[in-house]
Design a protein around this motif. Structure first.
Motif, PDB file in Angstrom:
ATOM      1  N   PRO A 110      -0.377  -7.876 -15.053  1.00 12.66           N
ATOM      2  CA  PRO A 110      -1.940  -8.327 -15.666  1.00 12.66           C
ATOM      3  C   PRO A 110      -2.896  -7.924 -14.074  1.00 12.66           C
ATOM      4  CG  PRO A 110      -0.700 -10.317 -14.844  1.00 12.66           C
ATOM      5  CD  PRO A 110       0.521  -9.010 -14.801  1.00 12.66           C
ATOM      6  N   TRP A 111      -4.043  -7.381 -14.575  1.00 10.62           N
ATOM      7  CA  TRP A 111      -4.334  -6.081 -13.776  1.00 10.62           C
ATOM      8  C   TRP A 111      -5.342  -7.492 -12.334  1.00 10.62           C
ATOM      9  CZ3 TRP A 111      -9.777  -6.475 -11.193  1.00 10.62           C
ATOM     10  CH2 TRP A 111      -9.778  -5.016 -10.476  1.00 10.62           C
ATOM     11  N   SER A 112      -5.635  -7.044 -11.424  1.00 14.77           N
ATOM     12  CA  SER A 112      -6.251  -7.462 -10.438  1.00 14.77           C
ATOM     13  C   SER A 112      -6.498  -6.415  -9.116  1.00 14.77           C
ATOM     14  CB  SER A 112      -5.860  -8.578  -9.246  1.00 14.77           C
ATOM     15  OG  SER A 112      -4.375  -8.608  -9.114  1.00 14.77           O
ATOM     16  N   PRO A 113      -7.616  -7.204  -8.180  1.00 15.48           N
ATOM     17  CA  PRO A 113      -7.587  -6.120  -6.933  1.00 15.48           C
ATOM     18  C   PRO A 113      -7.024  -6.299  -5.922  1.00 15.48           C
ATOM     19  CG  PRO A 113      -9.905  -7.706  -7.596  1.00 15.48           C
ATOM     20  CD  PRO A 113      -8.770  -8.059  -8.654  1.00 15.48           C
ATOM     21  N   GLU A 114      -5.973  -7.397  -6.353  1.00 13.48           N
ATOM     22  CA  GLU A 114      -4.956  -8.218  -5.226  1.00 13.48           C
ATOM     23  C   GLU A 114      -4.058  -6.919  -5.906  1.00 13.48           C
ATOM     24  OE1 GLU A 114      -7.656 -10.582  -5.058  1.00 13.48           O
ATOM     25  OE2 GLU A 114      -6.708 -10.630  -6.781  1.00 13.48           O
ATOM     26  N   LEU A 115      -2.901  -6.521  -7.296  1.00  6.76           N
ATOM     27  CA  LEU A 115      -2.035  -5.927  -7.622  1.00  6.76           C
ATOM     28  C   LEU A 115      -2.244  -4.412  -7.283  1.00  6.76           C
ATOM     29  CD1 LEU A 115       0.049  -5.679  -9.209  1.00  6.76           C
ATOM     30  CD2 LEU A 115      -1.604  -4.840 -11.614  1.00  6.76           C
ATOM     31  N   ILE A 116      -4.079  -3.854  -7.117  1.00  6.44           N
ATOM     32  CA  ILE A 116      -3.893  -2.745  -6.919  1.00  6.44           C
ATOM     33  C   ILE A 116      -3.918  -2.277  -5.895  1.00  6.44           C
ATOM     34  CG2 ILE A 116      -5.913  -0.567  -6.866  1.00  6.44           C
ATOM     35  CD1 ILE A 116      -4.912  -1.651  -9.475  1.00  6.44           C
ATOM     36  N   ALA A 117      -4.417  -3.643  -4.522  1.00  5.71           N
ATOM     37  CA  ALA A 117      -4.200  -3.159  -2.806  1.00  5.71           C
ATOM     38  C   ALA A 117      -2.945  -3.475  -2.758  1.00  5.71           C
ATOM     39  CB  ALA A 117      -4.996  -4.516  -2.681  1.00  5.71           C
ATOM     40  N   ARG A 118      -2.139  -4.451  -3.410  1.00  8.52           N
ATOM     41  CA  ARG A 118      -0.593  -4.334  -3.346  1.00  8.52           C
ATOM     42  C   ARG A 118       0.565  -2.267  -3.654  1.00  8.52           C
ATOM     43  NH1 ARG A 118       4.252  -3.792  -7.199  1.00  8.52           N
ATOM     44  NH2 ARG A 118       5.882  -5.264  -6.263  1.00  8.52           N
ATOM     45  N   GLU A 119      -0.466  -1.806  -4.709  1.00  7.11           N
ATOM     46  CA  GLU A 119       0.576  -1.004  -5.109  1.00  7.11           C
ATOM     47  C   GLU A 119      -0.101   0.883  -4.270  1.00  7.11           C
ATOM     48  OE1 GLU A 119       2.608  -0.726  -7.721  1.00  7.11           O
ATOM     49  OE2 GLU A 119       2.337  -2.411  -7.401  1.00  7.11           O
ATOM     50  N   THR A 120      -0.928   0.465  -4.004  1.00  8.94           N
ATOM     51  CA  THR A 120      -1.797   1.419  -2.821  1.00  8.94           C
ATOM     52  C   THR A 120      -1.285   1.461  -2.110  1.00  8.94           C
ATOM     53  OG1 THR A 120      -3.333   0.326  -2.774  1.00  8.94           O
ATOM     54  CG2 THR A 120      -4.056   2.276  -4.405  1.00  8.94           C
ATOM     55  N   THR A 121      -0.536  -0.061  -1.357  1.00  6.35           N
ATOM     56  CA  THR A 121       0.009   0.028   0.091  1.00  6.35           C
ATOM     57  C   THR A 121       1.175   0.848  -0.169  1.00  6.35           C
ATOM     58  OG1 THR A 121      -1.807  -1.763   0.619  1.00  6.35           O
ATOM     59  CG2 THR A 121       0.559  -1.600   1.599  1.00  6.35           C
ATOM     60  N   ILE A 122       1.841   0.093  -1.390  1.00  5.22           N
ATOM     61  CA  ILE A 122       3.137   0.404  -1.700  1.00  5.22           C
ATOM     62  C   ILE A 122       3.602   2.478  -1.220  1.00  5.22           C
ATOM     63  CG2 ILE A 122       5.598   0.406  -3.750  1.00  5.22           C
ATOM     64  CD1 ILE A 122       4.678  -1.924  -4.310  1.00  5.22           C
ATOM     65  N   LEU A 123       1.966   2.886  -2.543  1.00  4.25           N
ATOM     66  CA  LEU A 123       2.309   4.384  -1.991  1.00  4.25           C
ATOM     67  C   LEU A 123       2.410   5.081  -0.906  1.00  4.25           C
ATOM     68  CD1 LEU A 123       0.993   6.749  -5.215  1.00  4.25           C
ATOM     69  CD2 LEU A 123       0.062   7.129  -2.272  1.00  4.25           C
ATOM     70  N   GLY A 124       1.358   4.162   0.006  1.00  2.00           N
ATOM     71  CA  GLY A 124       1.233   4.514   1.709  1.00  2.00           C
ATOM     72  C   GLY A 124       2.502   4.540   2.083  1.00  2.00           C
ATOM     73  N   GLY A 125       3.371   3.586   1.823  1.00  2.00           N
ATOM     74  CA  GLY A 125       4.574   3.032   2.298  1.00  2.00           C
ATOM     75  C   GLY A 125       5.397   3.764   2.611  1.00  2.00           C
ATOM     76  N   THR A 126       5.159   4.985   1.152  1.00  2.00           N
ATOM     77  CA  THR A 126       6.307   5.656   0.577  1.00  2.00           C
ATOM     78  C   THR A 126       5.778   6.997   1.280  1.00  2.00           C
ATOM     79  OG1 THR A 126       6.945   4.735  -1.405  1.00  2.00           O
ATOM     80  CG2 THR A 126       7.286   7.453  -1.151  1.00  2.00           C
ATOM     81  N   LEU A 127       4.571   7.519   1.530  1.00  2.00           N
ATOM     82  CA  LEU A 127       3.551   8.917   2.053  1.00  2.00           C
ATOM     83  C   LEU A 127       4.027   8.628   3.367  1.00  2.00           C
ATOM     84  CD1 LEU A 127       0.029   8.619   0.727  1.00  2.00           C
ATOM     85  CD2 LEU A 127       2.160  10.639   0.788  1.00  2.00           C
ATOM     86  N   GLU A 128       3.925   7.549   4.422  1.00  2.00           N
ATOM     87  CA  GLU A 128       4.808   7.412   5.853  1.00  2.00           C
ATOM     88  C   GLU A 128       5.812   7.395   5.842  1.00  2.00           C
ATOM     89  OE1 GLU A 128       4.133   7.291   9.906  1.00  2.00           O
ATOM     90  OE2 GLU A 128       2.968   7.346   8.442  1.00  2.00           O
ATOM     91  N   CYS A 129       6.904   6.542   5.284  1.00  2.00           N
ATOM     92  CA  CYS A 129       8.373   7.480   5.311  1.00  2.00           C
ATOM     93  C   CYS A 129       8.924   8.321   4.944  1.00  2.00           C
ATOM     94  CB  CYS A 129       9.334   6.453   3.558  1.00  2.00           C
ATOM     95  SG  CYS A 129       9.283   4.461   4.295  1.00  2.00           S
ATOM     96  N   ALA A 130       8.047   9.093   4.221  1.00  4.12           N
ATOM     97  CA  ALA A 130       7.874  10.948   4.069  1.00  4.12           C
ATOM     98  C   ALA A 130       8.346  11.583   5.267  1.00  4.12           C
ATOM     99  CB  ALA A 130       7.288  11.425   3.365  1.00  4.12           C
TER     100      ALA A 130
END
Length: 302
Positions: A82-102
């Motif tokens: 289910p969509w929510s602003p908090e969900l989008i914050a989670r998804e973009t943070t996860i993506l940012g985590g993988t970028l930083e991991c790279a």
């Protein structure tokens, strides 16, 4: 060196009886510390990346609809969340985590994201609990900066489900080789074409699985000479998994991780590891299998 991306918002609240095991993102870092698998200093807190890092692999219209909550009901149902602003914050943070991991893997040899591996996200849509494709975004980020020295990327996707979104995103990108080893009769029903797909029959066991991996991965490293590897270490290959249909034991799953990470370590290849899926009925089976991935990495790099 070993770095681990994690933030409390990874454990996003979901409706009661939702089938996605969100609790694992809370339990896994606790177990890693409790069992002294990694030191607390290995963890870092990721942040959402600049929009341009997302738009290398996602269409702007899709990203803005996602960010602003303008998905249709059909599009939202396809994501599984289910969509929510908090969900989008989670998804973009996860993506940012993988970028930083790279970035960190290039310096220290290995970096792992407690979440990530969102390989069902396409350029223009999300599917199957995947809204933004974190490994695709991180691979594109590395290739976009010549100063980083990354010319070729190998994505090793050993989640039980085919990495259809990743395959589609890089279908016309010769610098990225996508390898997916997955259940033949499993989700997604309409498969994309990875550079190499190995589709496994239901019930594939440890011996068969590991033999196939051990005859395939060294050849891919030799033929494609990657500068960095992205590894999706889904634990939905376990026999206990209610969505997987393969028959790997916990030890077989651990040997799989040891083989992939051991080859990367042996060849001094930077490797970025994302957890991917896991849907065993007992949350302990999921968390223990993920923890084993981190233990293998720690044994090699710490």
């Amino acid at each position: 060196m070993l770095s681990i991306a994690w933030a409390p918002l990874y454990a996003h609240p979901l409706p009661d009886n939702h089938r996605f095991p969100m609790l694992k993102y809370e339990l896994l870092p606790e177990q890693l510390l409790r069992e002294d698998i990694v030191p607390e200093s290995a963890f870092f807190t990721p942040v959402s990346p600049p929009v341009e890092d997302v738009l290398r692999v996602h269409e702007a219209d899709y990203y803005h609809c996602l960010h602003n909550g303008h998905l249709t009901r059909h599009e939202e149902r396809a994501t599984g969340f289910p969509w929510s602003p908090e969900l989008i914050a989670r998804e973009t943070t996860i993506l940012g985590g993988t970028l930083e991991c790279a970035r960190r893997a290039l310096q220290g040899g290995v970096a792992l994201n407690i979440a990530g591996g969102t390989h069902h996200a396409f350029r223009d849509r999300g599917e199957g609990f995947c809204l933004l494709n974190d490994q695709a975004a991180a691979a594109a980020y590395l290739l976009a900066d010549p100063a980083l020295g990354v010319r070729r990327v190998l994505i090793v996707d050993l989640d039980v489900h085919q990495g259809n979104g990743t395959a589609s995103i890089f279908a016309q990108e010769p610098r990225v080789f996508t390898f997916s080893m997955h259940g033949a009769r499993n989700y997604p029903h309409r498969k994309e074409h990875s550079d190499l797909d190995l589709a496994l029959p239901d019930g594939t066991d440890d011996t068969t699985y590991l033999a196939l991996l051990q005859t395939t991965l060294p050849r891919l490293l030799e033929e494609h000479q990657p500068d960095v590897v992205f590894y999706l270490s889904g634990v939905d290959v376990l026999a206990t998994d209610k969505l997987g249909h393969l028959s790997l034991s916990p030890e077989g799953c651990r040997q799989r991780d040891a083989y992939v990470l051991g080859l990367c370590h042996q060849h001094r290849l930077p490797v970025v590891v994302c957890m991917g899926g896991g849907y065993s009925p007992r949350i302990a089976d999921i968390v223990n299998a993920h923890a084993a991935t981190f233990r293998v990495a720690a044994d090699l790099w710490l």
